[in-house]
Design a protein around this motif. Structure first.
Motif, PDB file in Angstrom:
ATOM      1  N   VAL A 181       1.589  23.776 -25.930  1.00  0.00           N
ATOM      2  CA  VAL A 181       1.372  23.317 -27.221  1.00  0.00           C
ATOM      3  C   VAL A 181      -0.053  23.912 -27.456  1.00  0.00           C
ATOM      4  CG1 VAL A 181       0.757  21.095 -28.595  1.00  0.00           C
ATOM      5  CG2 VAL A 181       2.344  21.105 -26.716  1.00  0.00           C
ATOM      6  N   TRP A 182      -0.106  24.617 -28.515  1.00  0.00           N
ATOM      7  CA  TRP A 182      -1.395  25.280 -29.026  1.00  0.00           C
ATOM      8  C   TRP A 182      -1.917  24.289 -30.181  1.00  0.00           C
ATOM      9  CZ3 TRP A 182      -3.061  30.122 -27.683  1.00  0.00           C
ATOM     10  CH2 TRP A 182      -2.148  30.963 -26.863  1.00  0.00           C
ATOM     11  N   GLU A 185       3.749  38.243 -32.748  1.00  0.00           N
ATOM     12  CA  GLU A 185       3.514  38.587 -34.209  1.00  0.00           C
ATOM     13  C   GLU A 185       2.283  37.694 -35.089  1.00  0.00           C
ATOM     14  OE1 GLU A 185       7.542  36.051 -34.617  1.00  0.00           O
ATOM     15  OE2 GLU A 185       6.060  37.030 -32.971  1.00  0.00           O
ATOM     16  N   PHE A 186       1.635  36.965 -34.441  1.00  0.00           N
ATOM     17  CA  PHE A 186       0.582  36.090 -34.894  1.00  0.00           C
ATOM     18  C   PHE A 186      -0.847  36.356 -34.503  1.00  0.00           C
ATOM     19  CE2 PHE A 186       4.938  33.867 -34.213  1.00  0.00           C
ATOM     20  CZ  PHE A 186       5.128  33.669 -35.515  1.00  0.00           C
ATOM     21  N   THR A 201       3.499  15.981 -36.590  1.00  0.00           N
ATOM     22  CA  THR A 201       4.229  16.088 -35.504  1.00  0.00           C
ATOM     23  C   THR A 201       4.235  17.869 -34.940  1.00  0.00           C
ATOM     24  OG1 THR A 201       6.022  14.582 -36.046  1.00  0.00           O
ATOM     25  CG2 THR A 201       6.849  16.073 -34.444  1.00  0.00           C
ATOM     26  N   PRO A 202       4.081  18.144 -33.889  1.00  0.00           N
ATOM     27  CA  PRO A 202       3.824  19.462 -33.468  1.00  0.00           C
ATOM     28  C   PRO A 202       5.383  20.225 -33.787  1.00  0.00           C
ATOM     29  CG  PRO A 202       3.353  18.069 -31.302  1.00  0.00           C
ATOM     30  CD  PRO A 202       3.587  17.273 -32.716  1.00  0.00           C
ATOM     31  N   ILE A 203       5.075  21.381 -34.373  1.00  0.00           N
ATOM     32  CA  ILE A 203       6.020  22.140 -34.825  1.00  0.00           C
ATOM     33  C   ILE A 203       6.184  23.468 -33.615  1.00  0.00           C
ATOM     34  CG2 ILE A 203       4.376  23.802 -36.242  1.00  0.00           C
ATOM     35  CD1 ILE A 203       6.385  24.053 -38.557  1.00  0.00           C
ATOM     36  N   THR A 204       7.588  23.885 -33.716  1.00  0.00           N
ATOM     37  CA  THR A 204       8.027  24.736 -32.589  1.00  0.00           C
ATOM     38  C   THR A 204       7.757  26.127 -33.252  1.00  0.00           C
ATOM     39  OG1 THR A 204      10.364  24.744 -33.364  1.00  0.00           O
ATOM     40  CG2 THR A 204       9.749  23.002 -31.985  1.00  0.00           C
ATOM     41  N   LEU A 205       7.853  27.151 -32.495  1.00  0.00           N
ATOM     42  CA  LEU A 205       7.908  28.453 -32.735  1.00  0.00           C
ATOM     43  C   LEU A 205       9.005  28.831 -33.352  1.00  0.00           C
ATOM     44  CD1 LEU A 205       6.513  31.268 -32.437  1.00  0.00           C
ATOM     45  CD2 LEU A 205       7.966  31.454 -30.075  1.00  0.00           C
ATOM     46  N   GLU A 206      10.241  28.414 -33.318  1.00  0.00           N
ATOM     47  CA  GLU A 206      11.280  28.599 -33.968  1.00  0.00           C
ATOM     48  C   GLU A 206      11.188  28.215 -35.520  1.00  0.00           C
ATOM     49  OE1 GLU A 206      11.337  27.095 -30.905  1.00  0.00           O
ATOM     50  OE2 GLU A 206      11.981  28.747 -29.797  1.00  0.00           O
TER      51      GLU A 206
END
Length: 166
Positions: free
Chosen positions: A44-45, A103-104, A147-152
């Motif tokens: 988790v970032w 890519e970020f 809520t944490p968001i996923t890479l997807e």
């Protein structure tokens, strides 16, 4: 997974996030939402501004997953917050200031448009505001349903936008 600006332990958070009745209710909601999506082996970032008290910082230690902090403006005020840099280092598996990742660009504050160089900026800091540019993804808690968001999920957001490379 990614999240920014949880502001745990921020006594005045209800002045900004008015759907909560207390900072305790706010923090419990974020904790419950976190545990609803994060598994023990996830990374988790945290893109900054994590905790406003030492107790809140220590509650982050109890959260699942590998935790990486991108320092935010409030995270550098540890003396004012009652904790030390050592406390941050004991809470997070890694601490960064600014990261080029896939890519970020991962940052707390949005980076200058000229510095994007064909990448997308995943950032926080500006809370309810959105930069009118599809190359910026604001992951402040207000934009990700606390809520944490996923890479997807981030990649799906980016794919839904018409982005032309510089």
């Amino acid at each position: 997974l990614f999240m920014s600006d949880p502001h745990l332990g921020h006594e005045n958070i209800c002045n900004f996030r008015t759907q909560f009745n207390s900072s305790k209710e706010h923090d419990e909601c974020l904790r419950d939402n976190y545990h609803s999506v994060v598994r023990p082996k996830d990374t988790v970032w945290f893109n900054g501004d994590v905790a406003f008290t030492k107790e809140a910082l220590y509650r982050i230690k109890e959260l699942k997953g590998t935790k990486i902090l991108i320092l935010g403006n409030h995270d550098t005020e540890w003396k004012k917050r009652g904790y030390t840099l050592k406390d941050l280092m004991e809470t997070f598996n890694d601490i960064q200031g600014f990261v080029k990742w896939h890519e970020f660009w991962l940052s707390h504050c949005p980076i200058a448009e000229v510095e994007l160089r064909g990448k997308i900026n995943i950032h926080g800091h500006i809370h309810s505001h959105i930069i009118d540019d599809p190359r910026y993804v604001n992951i402040c808690m207000e934009h990700i349903n606390y809520t944490p968001i996923t890479l997807e999920e981030i990649r799906a957001i980016v794919a839904s936008r018409n982005i032309t490379n510089d």
